[in-house]
Design an enzyme around this catalytic site. Structure first.
Site, PDB file in Angstrom:
ATOM      1  N   SER A 124      39.532  20.273  33.622  1.00 27.98           N
ATOM      2  CA  SER A 124      38.051  20.033  33.732  1.00 27.98           C
ATOM      3  C   SER A 124      37.434  21.496  33.560  1.00 27.98           C
ATOM      4  CB  SER A 124      37.915  19.398  35.076  1.00 27.98           C
ATOM      5  OG  SER A 124      36.643  19.413  35.491  1.00 27.98           O
ATOM      6  N   TYR A 149      38.831  18.529  44.963  1.00 25.06           N
ATOM      7  CA  TYR A 149      39.169  18.038  43.535  1.00 25.06           C
ATOM      8  C   TYR A 149      39.541  19.131  42.621  1.00 25.06           C
ATOM      9  CZ  TYR A 149      38.472  16.282  38.857  1.00 25.06           C
ATOM     10  OH  TYR A 149      38.706  16.043  37.490  1.00 25.06           O
ATOM     11  N   LYS A 153      42.714  20.838  40.097  1.00 21.47           N
ATOM     12  CA  LYS A 153      42.933  20.912  38.588  1.00 21.47           C
ATOM     13  C   LYS A 153      43.206  22.445  38.206  1.00 21.47           C
ATOM     14  CE  LYS A 153      41.787  17.005  37.066  1.00 21.47           C
ATOM     15  NZ  LYS A 153      42.856  16.313  36.751  1.00 21.47           N
TER      16      LYS A 153
HETATM   17  P1  NAD Z   1      39.999   7.418  36.000  1.00 24.38           P
HETATM   18  O1  NAD Z   1      39.882   7.195  37.429  1.00 24.38           O
HETATM   19  O2  NAD Z   1      39.287   6.265  35.415  1.00 24.38           O
HETATM   20  O3  NAD Z   1      41.635   7.338  35.723  1.00 24.38           O
HETATM   21  C1  NAD Z   1      42.450   7.838  36.337  1.00 24.38           C
HETATM   22  C2  NAD Z   1      43.686   6.764  36.259  1.00 24.38           C
HETATM   23  O4  NAD Z   1      44.810   7.541  37.246  1.00 24.38           O
HETATM   24  C3  NAD Z   1      43.302   5.645  37.033  1.00 24.38           C
HETATM   25  O5  NAD Z   1      43.717   4.397  36.383  1.00 24.38           O
HETATM   26  C4  NAD Z   1      44.130   5.429  38.504  1.00 24.38           C
HETATM   27  O6  NAD Z   1      44.671   4.390  38.727  1.00 24.38           O
HETATM   28  C5  NAD Z   1      45.538   6.442  38.028  1.00 24.38           C
HETATM   29  N1  NAD Z   1      45.981   6.944  39.288  1.00 24.38           N
HETATM   30  C6  NAD Z   1      45.477   7.830  40.094  1.00 24.38           C
HETATM   31  N2  NAD Z   1      46.224   8.176  40.957  1.00 24.38           N
HETATM   32  C7  NAD Z   1      47.661   7.749  40.539  1.00 24.38           C
HETATM   33  C8  NAD Z   1      48.931   7.979  40.909  1.00 24.38           C
HETATM   34  N3  NAD Z   1      49.318   8.596  41.894  1.00 24.38           N
HETATM   35  N4  NAD Z   1      49.718   7.356  40.263  1.00 24.38           N
HETATM   36  C9  NAD Z   1      49.477   6.596  39.168  1.00 24.38           C
HETATM   37  N5  NAD Z   1      48.195   6.408  38.932  1.00 24.38           N
HETATM   38  C10 NAD Z   1      47.450   7.151  39.258  1.00 24.38           C
HETATM   39  O7  NAD Z   1      39.538   8.794  35.738  1.00 24.38           O
HETATM   40  P2  NAD Z   1      39.181   9.352  34.346  1.00 24.38           P
HETATM   41  O8  NAD Z   1      37.771   9.701  34.274  1.00 24.38           O
HETATM   42  O9  NAD Z   1      39.930   8.563  33.224  1.00 24.38           O
HETATM   43  O10 NAD Z   1      40.125  10.658  34.267  1.00 24.38           O
HETATM   44  C11 NAD Z   1      41.319  10.982  33.756  1.00 24.38           C
HETATM   45  C12 NAD Z   1      41.701  12.209  34.199  1.00 24.38           C
HETATM   46  O11 NAD Z   1      40.750  13.060  33.509  1.00 24.38           O
HETATM   47  C13 NAD Z   1      41.728  12.792  35.603  1.00 24.38           C
HETATM   48  O12 NAD Z   1      42.924  13.405  35.770  1.00 24.38           O
HETATM   49  C14 NAD Z   1      40.388  13.414  36.047  1.00 24.38           C
HETATM   50  O13 NAD Z   1      40.608  14.115  36.855  1.00 24.38           O
HETATM   51  C15 NAD Z   1      40.230  14.127  34.618  1.00 24.38           C
HETATM   52  N6  NAD Z   1      38.840  14.723  34.315  1.00 24.38           N
HETATM   53  C16 NAD Z   1      37.864  13.461  34.175  1.00 24.38           C
HETATM   54  C17 NAD Z   1      36.529  13.853  33.955  1.00 24.38           C
HETATM   55  C18 NAD Z   1      35.543  12.814  33.844  1.00 24.38           C
HETATM   56  O14 NAD Z   1      34.527  13.146  34.342  1.00 24.38           O
HETATM   57  N7  NAD Z   1      35.769  11.344  33.953  1.00 24.38           N
HETATM   58  C19 NAD Z   1      36.302  15.226  33.745  1.00 24.38           C
HETATM   59  C20 NAD Z   1      37.281  16.140  33.704  1.00 24.38           C
HETATM   60  C21 NAD Z   1      38.633  15.783  34.180  1.00 24.38           C
HETATM   61  C1  WQD Z   2      25.432  15.539  35.776  1.00 29.77           C
HETATM   62  C2  WQD Z   2      24.180  16.188  36.081  1.00 29.77           C
HETATM   63  C3  WQD Z   2      23.799  16.460  38.471  1.00 29.77           C
HETATM   64  C4  WQD Z   2      23.797  11.914  39.283  1.00 29.77           C
HETATM   65  C5  WQD Z   2      31.398  15.989  37.689  1.00 29.77           C
HETATM   66  C6  WQD Z   2      32.468  16.836  37.980  1.00 29.77           C
HETATM   67  C7  WQD Z   2      33.324  17.558  36.873  1.00 29.77           C
HETATM   68  C8  WQD Z   2      33.910  16.616  36.090  1.00 29.77           C
HETATM   69  C9  WQD Z   2      32.690  15.692  35.542  1.00 29.77           C
HETATM   70  C10 WQD Z   2      35.839  15.554  36.530  1.00 29.77           C
HETATM   71  C11 WQD Z   2      24.066  17.040  37.049  1.00 29.77           C
HETATM   72  C12 WQD Z   2      23.016  15.314  37.731  1.00 29.77           C
HETATM   73  C13 WQD Z   2      23.966  13.216  38.467  1.00 29.77           C
HETATM   74  C14 WQD Z   2      22.870  11.260  39.545  1.00 29.77           C
HETATM   75  C15 WQD Z   2      21.760  13.452  38.936  1.00 29.77           C
HETATM   76  N1  WQD Z   2      34.728  15.727  36.536  1.00 29.77           N
HETATM   77  N2  WQD Z   2      22.809  13.958  38.451  1.00 29.77           N
HETATM   78  N3  WQD Z   2      21.791  12.026  39.337  1.00 29.77           N
HETATM   79  O1  WQD Z   2      28.570  17.371  38.320  1.00 29.77           O
HETATM   80  O2  WQD Z   2      28.543  17.865  35.845  1.00 29.77           O
HETATM   81  O3  WQD Z   2      30.753  16.939  36.858  1.00 29.77           O
HETATM   82  O4  WQD Z   2      31.812  15.098  36.734  1.00 29.77           O
HETATM   83  O5  WQD Z   2      36.485  16.458  36.310  1.00 29.77           O
HETATM   84  O6  WQD Z   2      34.273  18.084  37.736  1.00 29.77           O
HETATM   85  O7  WQD Z   2      31.984  18.007  38.964  1.00 29.77           O
HETATM   86  O8  WQD Z   2      28.702  15.406  36.462  1.00 29.77           O
HETATM   87  O9  WQD Z   2      27.610  13.531  35.886  1.00 29.77           O
HETATM   88  O10 WQD Z   2      28.180  13.981  38.338  1.00 29.77           O
HETATM   89  O11 WQD Z   2      26.336  15.187  36.863  1.00 29.77           O
HETATM   90  O12 WQD Z   2      20.601  13.943  38.811  1.00 29.77           O
HETATM   91  O13 WQD Z   2      22.765  10.477  40.195  1.00 29.77           O
HETATM   92  O14 WQD Z   2      23.582  14.911  36.516  1.00 29.77           O
HETATM   93  O15 WQD Z   2      23.088  16.729  39.429  1.00 29.77           O
HETATM   94  O16 WQD Z   2      23.273  18.019  37.021  1.00 29.77           O
HETATM   95  P1  WQD Z   2      29.062  17.062  36.907  1.00 29.77           P
HETATM   96  P2  WQD Z   2      27.512  14.236  36.875  1.00 29.77           P
END
Ligand code: NAD
Ligand code: WQD
Length: 336
Positions: A124, A149, A153
């Site tokens: 991330s 969290y 990562k």
């Molecule tokens: P999500 O929660 O929709 O998907 C994650 C999946 O992993 C879920 O289906 C959950 O049931 C499964 N899971 C969690 N713990 C588990 C375990 N111990 N064993 C088996 N399955 C397990 O999340 P997402 O948004 O699809 O994110 C996928 C990956 O990308 C995550 O690692 C997340 O941290 C990373 N990521 C997401 C974002 C984002 O904003 N969505 C941004 C950066 C990184």
């Molecule tokens: C985006 C912008 C908020 C909600 C997070 C995690 C990051 C990654 C992606 C997993 C910011 C603003 C949000 C609301 C708002 N996840 N906001 N009102 O914080 O950039 O990233 O998700 O890895 O690790 O930190 O994403 O969508 O929460 O926020 O004003 O109700 O929207 O302040 O500027 P963020 P976000």
């Protein structure tokens, strides 16, 4: 290639399954469904035209995972499984370290014992902390993560890099996602958060569908064009295609490779609200609230490394992201 997809029932995993299958790869899913619904995989099956083999297994379950690894000969693993709610990780740090780090350690161990040493990991942009350079290149030093969290990562990146240094048979691709939003254009799969959404776009779509009265905008006094936070939003279908492209790095035995997956463009919270309103013809009432603890002003990528080395570039813009997020929410007001 035959790919083990952990967390394949989740938001990004389900979209990646569609793109992997479209590109001719074979996929097997492991997920414990702690944050997803089995129906997502039925919808993926509908989109790709065949069932996706699924194992309801926790990645911390060594025996269950070994059983899956024995039944298949995987060329690589794409590892999405993990907990991802920033605020929850502050409340429950042990659960985050145990699930994300403990689970990944078990996965890596089972993989190496079965001779599969190729992994693509969901990292991330959060690992950059408050970034030292904007736009952020992969050479930007990692920063201080303000929550457990983000720490998981960053630590997992370090663990995997150390393993690759010690054993050159490993190929490890660390994909640093920026802000994934949008949904498959079919409206059949999308983001399905439990409870009150933490992230901006699911909150906006829940206001649009009438589930929440208004959006709270977290701060309007940041040093940005309109004072609200700026992020690099990326369409989840582009992100999914980035994983297919990342397999190319594995094929050419990259060792350890890090790529930003973003568009390179930064949009403010109000840009997102206005674009959503314009594209979908729906008003999003909002009010300005306090800054959210741990938020930074601006975060967007320089994605040129992924383009140069993987031939991958995001195709969709903010309008399509807003259109497809709404199309998903409108057709599935209560998720799956
Ligand atoms: P999500 O929660 O929709 O998907 C994650 C999946 O992993 C879920 O289906 C959950 O049931 C499964 N899971 C969690 N713990 C588990 C375990 N111990 N064993 C088996 N399955 C397990 O999340 P997402 O948004 O699809 O994110 C996928 C990956 O990308 C995550 O690692 C997340 O941290 C990373 N990521 C997401 C974002 C984002 O904003 N969505 C941004 C950066 C990184
Ligand atoms: C985006 C912008 C908020 C909600 C997070 C995690 C990051 C990654 C992606 C997993 C910011 C603003 C949000 C609301 C708002 N996840 N906001 N009102 O914080 O950039 O990233 O998700 O890895 O690790 O930190 O994403 O969508 O929460 O926020 O004003 O109700 O929207 O302040 O500027 P963020 P976000």
């Amino acid at each position: 290639m035959k790919i083990l997809v952990t967390g394949g029932a989740g938001f990004i995993g389900s979209h990646t399954l569609v793109e992997l299958n479209a590109a001719g790869h074979e996929t097997v899913v492991v997920d414990n469904l702690c944050n997803s619904d089995r129906k997502a995989l039925d919808r993926v099956a509908e989109l790709v035209g065949h069932e996706i083999p699924f194992n309801e297994v926790d990645i911390r379950d060594r025996e269950g995972l070994s059983h899956v690894m024995e039944a298949h000969h995987f060329d690589a693993c794409i590892h999405f499984a993990g907990l991802k709610a920033v605020g929850e990780s502050v409340e429950k740090p042990w659960e985050y370290y145990e699930n994300n780090i403990g689970g990944t350690l078990v996965l890596l161990d089972v993989m190496r014992h079965h001779g599969c040493k190729n992994i693509v990991f969901s990292s991330s942009a959060t690992v950059y902390g408050d970034p030292a350079i904007i736009p952020i290149t992969e050479a930007c030093p990692k920063g201080h993560c303000t929550n457990p969290y983000g720490q998981t990562k960053s630590m997992l990146e370090d663990i995997m890099m150390d393993m690759q240094r010690a054993d050159k048979e490993w190929n490890i691709v660390l994909l640093r996602y920026f802000n994934p939003i949008g949904a498959h254009p079919s409206g059949r799969i999308g983001e399905n958060p439990n409870g009150i959404p933490n992230n901006l776009m699911p909150y906006v779509t829940q206001v649009a569908v009438g589930k929440r009265p208004e959006l709270g905008v977290f701060g309007d006094d940041y040093p940005t064009s309109d004072g609200t936070g700026v992020r690099d939003y990326i369409h989840v279908v582009d992100l999914a295609k980035g994983h297919v492209a990342a397999l190319k790095a594995i094929e050419r035995h990259c060792g350890c490779a890090i790529y930003n997956l973003g568009t390179g463009k930064g949009y403010s919270v109000l840009d997102v609200v206005k674009t959503f309103e314009k594209v979908n013809g729906i008003k999003i009432p909002y009010s300005i609230k306090q800054r959210r603890a741990g938020d930074i002003a601006t975060c967007y990528s320089d994605p040129t490394k992924a383009e140069k080395e993987l031939g991958w570039k995001a195709q969709y813009g903010l309008e399509e992201m807003c259109r497809d997020s709404w199309n998903w929410q409108r057709n599935n007001p209560n998720g799956y």
